[in-house]
Design a protein around this motif. Structure first.
Motif, PDB file in Angstrom:
ATOM      1  N   THR A  28       0.535  -1.452  -0.277  1.00  0.00           N
ATOM      2  CA  THR A  28      -0.068  -0.682  -0.104  1.00  0.00           C
ATOM      3  C   THR A  28       1.188   1.461   0.551  1.00  0.00           C
ATOM      4  O   THR A  28       0.949   2.130  -0.525  1.00  0.00           O
ATOM      5  CB  THR A  28      -0.551   0.186   1.086  1.00  0.00           C
ATOM      6  OG1 THR A  28      -0.598  -0.065   1.831  1.00  0.00           O
ATOM      7  CG2 THR A  28      -2.035  -1.322   0.878  1.00  0.00           C
ATOM      8  N   ASP A  29       1.776   1.445   0.258  1.00  0.00           N
ATOM      9  CA  ASP A  29       2.993   2.247   0.368  1.00  0.00           C
ATOM     10  C   ASP A  29       3.369   2.742  -1.154  1.00  0.00           C
ATOM     11  O   ASP A  29       3.187   4.019  -1.658  1.00  0.00           O
ATOM     12  CB  ASP A  29       4.294   1.911   1.347  1.00  0.00           C
ATOM     13  CG  ASP A  29       4.820   1.634   2.891  1.00  0.00           C
ATOM     14  OD1 ASP A  29       3.646   2.648   3.122  1.00  0.00           O
ATOM     15  OD2 ASP A  29       5.329   0.906   2.598  1.00  0.00           O
ATOM     16  N   GLN A  30       3.218   1.298  -1.481  1.00  0.00           N
ATOM     17  CA  GLN A  30       4.195   2.294  -3.582  1.00  0.00           C
ATOM     18  C   GLN A  30       2.696   2.913  -3.815  1.00  0.00           C
ATOM     19  O   GLN A  30       2.484   3.767  -4.545  1.00  0.00           O
ATOM     20  CB  GLN A  30       4.768   0.625  -3.647  1.00  0.00           C
ATOM     21  CG  GLN A  30       5.854   0.617  -3.652  1.00  0.00           C
ATOM     22  CD  GLN A  30       5.795  -0.676  -2.869  1.00  0.00           C
ATOM     23  OE1 GLN A  30       7.116  -1.159  -4.631  1.00  0.00           O
ATOM     24  NE2 GLN A  30       6.055  -2.563  -2.531  1.00  0.00           N
ATOM     25  N   ARG A  49      11.650   1.639   3.699  1.00  0.00           N
ATOM     26  CA  ARG A  49      12.612   1.924   2.853  1.00  0.00           C
ATOM     27  C   ARG A  49      13.506   1.236   1.865  1.00  0.00           C
ATOM     28  O   ARG A  49      14.769   0.937   2.011  1.00  0.00           O
ATOM     29  CB  ARG A  49      13.298   3.343   3.361  1.00  0.00           C
ATOM     30  CG  ARG A  49      12.792   4.468   3.682  1.00  0.00           C
ATOM     31  CD  ARG A  49      13.196   5.211   4.845  1.00  0.00           C
ATOM     32  NE  ARG A  49      12.585   6.207   5.328  1.00  0.00           N
ATOM     33  CZ  ARG A  49      12.368   7.069   5.793  1.00  0.00           C
ATOM     34  NH1 ARG A  49      14.536   7.098   7.018  1.00  0.00           N
ATOM     35  NH2 ARG A  49      12.349   8.058   5.998  1.00  0.00           N
ATOM     36  N   ASP A  50      13.315  -0.803   1.847  1.00  0.00           N
ATOM     37  CA  ASP A  50      13.539  -1.806   2.117  1.00  0.00           C
ATOM     38  C   ASP A  50      14.490  -1.437   0.289  1.00  0.00           C
ATOM     39  O   ASP A  50      13.357  -1.570  -0.577  1.00  0.00           O
ATOM     40  CB  ASP A  50      12.901  -2.329   2.322  1.00  0.00           C
ATOM     41  CG  ASP A  50      13.691  -3.576   3.008  1.00  0.00           C
ATOM     42  OD1 ASP A  50      14.788  -4.034   1.683  1.00  0.00           O
ATOM     43  OD2 ASP A  50      13.744  -4.671   3.541  1.00  0.00           O
ATOM     44  N   ARG A  51      15.268  -1.600  -0.421  1.00  0.00           N
ATOM     45  CA  ARG A  51      15.527  -1.329  -1.972  1.00  0.00           C
ATOM     46  C   ARG A  51      14.772  -2.419  -1.807  1.00  0.00           C
ATOM     47  O   ARG A  51      14.615  -2.848  -3.143  1.00  0.00           O
ATOM     48  CB  ARG A  51      16.225   0.049  -2.245  1.00  0.00           C
ATOM     49  CG  ARG A  51      17.392  -1.351  -1.991  1.00  0.00           C
ATOM     50  CD  ARG A  51      19.083  -1.266  -2.247  1.00  0.00           C
ATOM     51  NE  ARG A  51      20.154  -1.414  -1.304  1.00  0.00           N
ATOM     52  CZ  ARG A  51      21.027  -2.416  -2.244  1.00  0.00           C
ATOM     53  NH1 ARG A  51      20.244  -2.943  -3.702  1.00  0.00           N
ATOM     54  NH2 ARG A  51      21.831  -2.912  -1.957  1.00  0.00           N
ATOM     55  N   PHE A  52      15.124  -4.062  -1.541  1.00  0.00           N
ATOM     56  CA  PHE A  52      14.848  -4.728  -2.268  1.00  0.00           C
ATOM     57  C   PHE A  52      13.089  -5.413  -1.949  1.00  0.00           C
ATOM     58  O   PHE A  52      12.897  -6.077  -2.539  1.00  0.00           O
ATOM     59  CB  PHE A  52      15.920  -6.244  -1.157  1.00  0.00           C
ATOM     60  CG  PHE A  52      17.353  -5.856  -1.236  1.00  0.00           C
ATOM     61  CD1 PHE A  52      17.778  -6.147  -2.352  1.00  0.00           C
ATOM     62  CD2 PHE A  52      17.619  -5.864   0.452  1.00  0.00           C
ATOM     63  CE1 PHE A  52      18.961  -6.243  -1.959  1.00  0.00           C
ATOM     64  CE2 PHE A  52      19.508  -5.258   0.136  1.00  0.00           C
ATOM     65  CZ  PHE A  52      19.428  -5.775  -1.500  1.00  0.00           C
ATOM     66  N   GLN A  53      12.910  -4.725  -1.022  1.00  0.00           N
ATOM     67  CA  GLN A  53      10.823  -5.353  -1.409  1.00  0.00           C
ATOM     68  C   GLN A  53      10.740  -3.856  -1.539  1.00  0.00           C
ATOM     69  O   GLN A  53       9.621  -4.609  -2.420  1.00  0.00           O
ATOM     70  CB  GLN A  53      10.585  -4.902   0.197  1.00  0.00           C
ATOM     71  CG  GLN A  53      10.891  -6.394   1.047  1.00  0.00           C
ATOM     72  CD  GLN A  53      10.269  -6.235   2.317  1.00  0.00           C
ATOM     73  OE1 GLN A  53       9.308  -6.489   2.083  1.00  0.00           O
ATOM     74  NE2 GLN A  53      11.110  -6.560   3.044  1.00  0.00           N
ATOM     75  N   SER A  54      11.063  -2.282  -2.049  1.00  0.00           N
ATOM     76  CA  SER A  54      10.189  -1.731  -2.452  1.00  0.00           C
ATOM     77  C   SER A  54      10.291  -0.897  -3.743  1.00  0.00           C
ATOM     78  O   SER A  54      11.507  -0.289  -3.965  1.00  0.00           O
ATOM     79  CB  SER A  54       9.925  -0.293  -1.254  1.00  0.00           C
ATOM     80  OG  SER A  54       8.867   0.398  -1.742  1.00  0.00           O
ATOM     81  N   TRP A  55      10.081  -0.956  -4.726  1.00  0.00           N
ATOM     82  CA  TRP A  55       9.904  -0.436  -5.662  1.00  0.00           C
ATOM     83  C   TRP A  55       9.816   1.537  -6.119  1.00  0.00           C
ATOM     84  O   TRP A  55      10.824   1.875  -6.063  1.00  0.00           O
ATOM     85  CB  TRP A  55       8.768  -0.980  -6.959  1.00  0.00           C
ATOM     86  CG  TRP A  55       9.443   0.339  -7.773  1.00  0.00           C
ATOM     87  CD1 TRP A  55       9.400  -0.073 -10.013  1.00  0.00           C
ATOM     88  CD2 TRP A  55       8.464   1.616  -8.247  1.00  0.00           C
ATOM     89  NE1 TRP A  55       9.700   1.156 -10.081  1.00  0.00           N
ATOM     90  CE2 TRP A  55       8.446   1.839  -9.899  1.00  0.00           C
ATOM     91  CE3 TRP A  55       7.265   1.882  -7.420  1.00  0.00           C
ATOM     92  CZ2 TRP A  55       7.232   3.079 -10.018  1.00  0.00           C
ATOM     93  CZ3 TRP A  55       6.488   3.322  -7.878  1.00  0.00           C
ATOM     94  CH2 TRP A  55       6.791   3.348  -9.796  1.00  0.00           C
ATOM     95  N   ALA A  56       9.685   1.863  -4.483  1.00  0.00           N
ATOM     96  CA  ALA A  56       9.702   3.345  -4.077  1.00  0.00           C
ATOM     97  C   ALA A  56      10.299   3.646  -3.113  1.00  0.00           C
ATOM     98  O   ALA A  56      10.482   4.304  -2.694  1.00  0.00           O
ATOM     99  CB  ALA A  56       8.121   3.670  -4.555  1.00  0.00           C
ATOM    100  N   ALA A  57      11.306   2.527  -2.537  1.00  0.00           N
ATOM    101  CA  ALA A  57      12.114   2.825  -1.675  1.00  0.00           C
ATOM    102  C   ALA A  57      12.762   4.531  -1.272  1.00  0.00           C
ATOM    103  O   ALA A  57      13.207   4.941  -0.879  1.00  0.00           O
ATOM    104  CB  ALA A  57      13.234   2.030  -1.695  1.00  0.00           C
ATOM    105  N   GLN A  58      13.794   4.620  -2.187  1.00  0.00           N
ATOM    106  CA  GLN A  58      14.039   5.772  -2.636  1.00  0.00           C
ATOM    107  C   GLN A  58      13.000   7.633  -1.710  1.00  0.00           C
ATOM    108  O   GLN A  58      13.152   8.451  -1.796  1.00  0.00           O
ATOM    109  CB  GLN A  58      14.915   6.096  -4.092  1.00  0.00           C
ATOM    110  CG  GLN A  58      15.580   7.601  -3.754  1.00  0.00           C
ATOM    111  CD  GLN A  58      16.745   7.905  -3.799  1.00  0.00           C
ATOM    112  OE1 GLN A  58      16.969   6.115  -2.543  1.00  0.00           O
ATOM    113  NE2 GLN A  58      16.714   8.794  -2.070  1.00  0.00           N
ATOM    114  N   MET A 254       4.505  -0.881 -10.581  1.00  0.00           N
ATOM    115  CA  MET A 254       5.999  -1.549 -10.419  1.00  0.00           C
ATOM    116  C   MET A 254       5.599  -2.458 -11.372  1.00  0.00           C
ATOM    117  O   MET A 254       7.082  -2.617 -12.245  1.00  0.00           O
ATOM    118  CB  MET A 254       6.311  -1.779  -9.293  1.00  0.00           C
ATOM    119  CG  MET A 254       5.677  -3.233  -8.732  1.00  0.00           C
ATOM    120  SD  MET A 254       4.558  -3.049  -8.323  1.00  0.00           S
ATOM    121  CE  MET A 254       4.267  -1.837  -7.139  1.00  0.00           C
ATOM    122  N   LEU A 255       4.112  -2.783 -12.008  1.00  0.00           N
ATOM    123  CA  LEU A 255       4.411  -4.387 -13.278  1.00  0.00           C
ATOM    124  C   LEU A 255       4.926  -3.196 -14.191  1.00  0.00           C
ATOM    125  O   LEU A 255       5.288  -4.507 -14.984  1.00  0.00           O
ATOM    126  CB  LEU A 255       2.897  -4.558 -13.017  1.00  0.00           C
ATOM    127  CG  LEU A 255       3.273  -5.635 -11.101  1.00  0.00           C
ATOM    128  CD1 LEU A 255       1.400  -6.140 -11.468  1.00  0.00           C
ATOM    129  CD2 LEU A 255       4.249  -6.444 -11.010  1.00  0.00           C
TER     130      LEU A 255
END
Length: 271
Positions: A28-30, A49-58, A254-255
């Protein structure tokens, strides 16, 4: 249900303030980061902010990170809390008991369900035009992928740590099927997901395996499975389609990137 929540927190078109929203889940974050105005976002999940799990971490670095419990959400008192049905039930129920409005999202199993969730979040944040634009971009990415796959009836097997296979009824399988690829997991009797033995994978003989990482080192036993000599023999880099987990772990915008990566990978391995 979600559209009803949006109606309860106001109507942006009528000149009232847009809803203020907190998110409890990395998926839901993304959706929220993509569709909401920055000032609408009160807080994001602890994995945002986990770059391995979230496409929008930055992008998530600009926002408050929540603990995962009810306390900090209650302090913020958002108009809506967006969460997954897999988030801790006790926390969700406590927030409801305290009078907060929750919009709870399931795990999508198909691209149609992904699009429905994009529309739902667009309704919650009161930016349905943005949701429609994201869906149009996703549809365009599907068309590009279908063109790349046309006349190639590849059998592929999505494979991850310890031999986990994404089944024929999973979101990743839906993504592959939409492009014209065939998920061979169904031949193993795997529906949503399950573990397969090394022998079963080798005997299945898919044209390619789909993995999340092209690295040649293993940080633990789970990752070491993918570097087993038998798999490396039958599935060297030229037989591996690499799509990072952060592009497929959630159903969302992100898909589009996942599909474009798939197209590039097919171009590489089909040479």
């Amino acid at each position: 249900m979600v559209f009803a929540v949006a109606a309860m927190v106001g109507n942006g078109a009528a000149g009232t303030e847009l809803p203020r929203i907190a998110s409890m889940n990395v998926c839901t974050d993304q959706l929220l980061l993509t569709l909401a105005d920055p000032e609408q976002i009160l807080g994001l999940s602890r994995y945002a902010r986990d770059r391995f799990q979230s496409w929008a971490a930055q992008d998530a670095r600009r926002y408050r990170i929540l603990s995962g419990g009810a306390e900090d959400i209650l302090v913020l008192w958002p108009d809506v809390v967006v969460a997954s049905l897999f988030d801790k039930r006790a926390t969700r129920e406590l927030l409801k008991e305290k009078g907060l409005h929750l919009a709870e999202f399931g795990v999508p199993r198909s691209l149609d369900e992904v699009k429905d969730q994009i529309r739902e979040m667009g309704a919650i944040v009161q930016h349905p035009d943005r949701a429609a634009a994201e869906i149009a971009r996703l549809d365009a990415a599907v068309v590009r992928a279908r063109q790349a796959v046309a006349h190639r009836r590849y059998r592929v097997l999505p494979l991850s740590r310890r031999g986990w296979v994404s089944g024929s009824e999973s979101l990743l399988s839906s993504l592959l099927t939409e492009t014209g690829l065939f998920n061979a997991a169904g031949e193993l009797g795997v529906a949503f997901g399950g573990f397969a033995s090394l022998e079963a994978i080798v005997n299945l003989k898919p044209d390619f395996i789909v993995v999340s990482d092209a690295g040649d080192t293993a940080e633990d036993d789970g990752r070491a499975f993918l570097l087993h000599p038998a798999l490396e023999r039958f599935y060297p880099p030229s037989k591996r389609i690499v799509i990072p987990d952060r592009l497929t772990v959630c159903g969302g915008v992100m898909l589009e990137d996942a599909l474009d990566v798939l197209v590039k990978e097919l171009g590489r391995v089909a040479r």
